[in-house]
Design an enzyme around this catalytic site. Structure first.
Site, short mmCIF file in Angstrom:
data_model
loop_
_atom_site.label_atom_id
_atom_site.label_comp_id
_atom_site.label_asym_id
_atom_site.label_seq_id
_atom_site.Cartn_x
_atom_site.Cartn_y
_atom_site.Cartn_z
CB CYS A 1 13.37 -8.12 -37.91
SG CYS A 1 14.89 -9.28 -37.73
CG ASP B 1 12.98 -13.54 -40.12
OD1 ASP B 1 12.23 -14.05 -40.77
OD2 ASP B 1 13.24 -14.27 -38.99
NE ARG C 1 11.43 -16.07 -39.45
CZ ARG C 1 11.58 -16.69 -38.90
NH1 ARG C 1 10.86 -18.26 -37.61
NH2 ARG C 1 12.42 -15.90 -37.15
CG HIS D 1 10.21 -11.51 -35.75
ND1 HIS D 1 11.01 -12.53 -35.02
CD2 HIS D 1 11.94 -10.94 -36.30
CE1 HIS D 1 11.95 -12.60 -35.68
NE2 HIS D 1 12.76 -11.29 -36.21
CB CYS E 1 14.02 -11.89 -32.98
SG CYS E 1 15.47 -10.94 -34.29
#
Length: 205
Positions: free
Chosen positions: A42, A44, A46, A98, A101
């Site tokens: 992803c 993302d 993080r 994750h 999400c």
């Protein structure tokens, strides 16, 4: 214009640390890349691929998009997959999602007509197919948790059934993992892949 000089300073400090720890590290990287792993994850912020599995630059070939999707019409992802297999001869592909999400959360909500809604339509298809499974869960958090896992498993099937992988001339293993931002831990979901089916056109007959 915002001042990003602190990021450039961080880069110089990082490069110096890497070179002190392993003299000639960057010269080696510049000459070739020979990663063993392809990471499809992803976008993302993080979930930094190399960092959470403790590997330095050069060890992981990375493709990231919203909700770690593998879509048969996404030439970006398929080009990465093709290069990873035909040029880098990668032997292990990791599809990593994750929990919590944002793309999965959005897929569980009504469409708002945004650009991203076109992309996460693929996740909504998964939610629709597993509607009964998701509706057995009583909270939105539980539904997100489960849909994150189902999404990873389905994307693993998409990779396995893609024409690019089918044409590979060497053995390739495809793994499904999920990352918990709350504790930094990864979990192997590969065993649950057999419970799902592809939601993209299959090359199987």
């Amino acid at each position: 214009m915002s001042d990003l000089s602190h990021l450039l300073a961080n880069n110089r400090a990082w490069a110096a640390r890497m070179e002190r720890a392993e003299p000639g590290f960057f010269r080696g990287l510049a000459s070739q890349q020979t990663p063993r792993y392809l990471w499809i994850g992803c976008a993302d912020s993080r979930v930094p691929a190399n960092e959470i599995i403790g590997l330095p630059p050069g060890e992981v070939f990375v493709h990231r998009n919203v909700a770690n999707l593998v879509v048969h019409s996404d030439l970006n992802c398929l080009s990465v997959l093709d290069y990873a297999l035909s040029v880098l001869h990668i032997t292990d592909i990791i599809v990593c999602g994750h929990y919590n999400c944002g793309g999965i959360n959005a897929a569980l909500q009504p469409s708002e007509g945004r650009i991203v809604d076109h992309w996460i339509r693929h996740v909504r298809d998964i939610a629709k197919h597993y509607k009964a499974d998701l509706e057995r869960l009583t909270t939105t958090a539980e539904q997100n948790h489960r849909l994150c896992e189902l999404n990873v498993a389905v994307q693993v099937v998409h990779v396995r059934e893609s024409p690019v992988l089918q044409a590979a001339r060497h053995e390739v293993n495809v793994h499904g993992w999920i990352y918990d931002v709350a504790d930094g831990r990864l979990q192997d979901l590969t065993p649950m892949v057999e419970e799902v089916r592809a939601l993209e056109p299959s090359v199987r007959v």
